[in-house]
Design a protein around this motif. Sequence first.
Motif: not given
Length: 849
Positions: A24, A27, A88
Amino acid sequence: MNELYQIPYEYSKTGDITIGEMTTQFDFLFDTMSFCEHPQTAVVNELMAMTKNYQHVLSLVFAVNQINKNPKILPNISLGFHIYDNYLSARMTYQNTIKLLSSDNMIVPNYNCERQNNLIAAIGGHNAEISLHMANIFGIYKIPQIAYSILAPARNVKIQLPSFYRMIPNEANQYAGIVQLLLHFQWIWIGVIASDDDKGEQFLHTLLPMLTQHGICTPVIEKTLTLSDVLENPETLETLHAITFSIINSSTKVFVVNADPQTIACLKWLIYLYKQLEDIIQVSIGKVWLMTAHWDFSSETFHRDFDVQVFHGALSSAIHSNEVLGFREFLQLLHPNLPKGDGFIRIFWEQAFNCLFSDSNGDSENSNTCTGQEKLENLHGTHFEMSMTGQSYSIYNAAQAIAYALQQMLSSTIKHNSGRLDPPNFTPWQLHSFLSSISFNNSAGDFVSFDENRELAAEFDIINWVTFPNKSFLRVNVGRMDSKALLEQRFSINEEAITWHSSFNQVLPIALCNDNCHPGSSRKKKEGEPFCCYDCVPCPDGKISDQKDMNDCFQCPEDEFPNKNKDQCLPKVIIFLSYTEPLGITLAFVALSFALVTLWVLGIFIKNQHTPIVKANNRDLTYSMLISLSFCFLCSFLFIGQPHTVTCCLRQIAFGIIFSMAVSCILAKTITVVLAFMATKPGSRMRKWVGKSLANSILLNCSFIQAITCAVWLCTAPPFPDFDMDSLTEEIILECNEGSETMFYCVLGYLGFLAIVSFTVAFLARKLPDSFNEAKFITFSMLVFCSVWLSFIPSYLSTKGKYMVAVEIFSILASSFGLLGCIFFPKCYIIILKPGLNNKDQLIKRNNM
């Protein structure tokens, strides 16, 4: 089949065997699908980099490099990796998970034509949702997946996700540790912050019952909103205001935060909002933030100017990590142009250092140019750390676990097949039996293994976060929590190593509904208030409380008593009538003096034994009585001093027998006088009873009965030394327990019976001529004797301790001296001062008058 979304951020390296990772790093806010046209990438907002998470990529790269350089692990086999980002987003996670299973640059499920990388296992994801999305795909193919998410994606992972492993201890250990931490510092009036979603609900559903069970109140429970909620619905601004003032202005000093990135991002927005509303440049909120293990003190690039000192002194649970040799040097050699195939480093570099490369298509308004010579160690810890974080350490251990499991699988295959197995022929499902039972020591010296639930068998660390004005911070390990250790070792913390927020002046923060109840008092619940709110009431008499906030006071041990403040038990003093104290000395002196006086009287009578006044009324009984009285005085010494078994048995026995002899002498003298006068009458038959034999018989028989009573007493229930713990508050009475109170009062009763008989006979004979009898003196002496012992009984029963003994000694001395004085002092007066009256002629003359 073409990809649905073309976002070119990945990092790969070829090898005989490939480890996949879903990280991750970025975003995006994606537009929703309308299904009115061919699906394509539609990004609403610009890319937001989570710069600190770039270490997750580098930890896998570093681990694979170490394994490939180690000839003892997987010799002649090279490891490769393929790293994708999930952004995400559920749809991007599914897409990139399928890409790990498909041919290069194509999404073709179940088709391996011309495939070069042999995927053996995957690492990821960062949170429970991403992990579950990956597991839905990998579970179909039975490919091992090792996640580093704090929360499990399912309640029963082993059954629901059979191919799923976690390089994280069970979160139940974390919650138990948080409760232990709160109880350790006596923080029972706290706030809780969680996200307003399923994760937050699960967190509250698990934690709140545990807090209540251990007596911890949560007057403030706030659910944070997501950034997308705020952007999509401007009306939520009022809700944000309410949450902000509830947290900041609450009297609650300690907040437990479910510190997933979403909740922390909202918390930062709340603090920023508070500063804007109050027009404050520097704000000192003065809270203790107790974070879950999600917390890594990261900050998005658009929070570059955030005042990190708000979190100064925060505490958090953390995945156990250790310093891995060579990792810092590996980071120092990192250059944005060196790693081939790294699609993450350039965007990381630009956003971490707030600059643009000359060939970048980014915002031209940014005047800072990236040279590539920037140093990672110059970045603030909120954007990047040079030491390996807990999540990076989990990824590093996951790669090592896969390598060691492969090594064991290779060894087992070669042993059974007597030859070398070609890596392309490996199938991922074969790895499960070896991976689930793997155990090894990694290069940092930590032991790594999975428990029965396929979760890391390890503990959580307790971290204290110390921030500095230059936005750097220090991570201080101050304790650990391990639910699988021995009971006394499950929780440990070094309080002296903790730095608290500056608003507390380095004093332990207090999180109570009201002030502590000090020792000497106990808590009493306030009606209508939460159970953590209480009044303080003093301990009742005889009880203490020696700690703060005790629910009940308790009794001191028998040999101790409460002090004046009722917060401590003091040892009771052992008391008895001692020769060293004034009372004991006085009684001993009086007893000895009276005994000497008695012997002096005896000497006078022996010296004048041939005079009429001595010869009258049986001279031998007079001597016996004086000797008995001297022993009566001396037996007082048996009552003074520390009681022992011998003295306890002798004191009452000697007292009873000696006094019986003295009273028996008086009875014998009185009866002799009566019989003598009856014998003088003409024709009286009493003459045969008059003589020494009757007097001696009365003395011996009366004394013998008392001796028999005392012997029975000694044989059945003799007196013994005993401690009376209860009669006095501050003292222990060392006394003689009479053994049998019945026998004790039998001895006294018999003595009283003799005294009453003697008194009665003497009273009846009081009118006989004075020259020949002493009945009047005996009557008066027995009146004194009976008065003393009748007053003795209530006095004896109403006193305690050494004063009870003193009462008995006083009664012995007073009654004995009453007999001595009333019977013998008048005679001594005549013998010494009026010798002229002590002759036969005077006695006959007085008799005829």
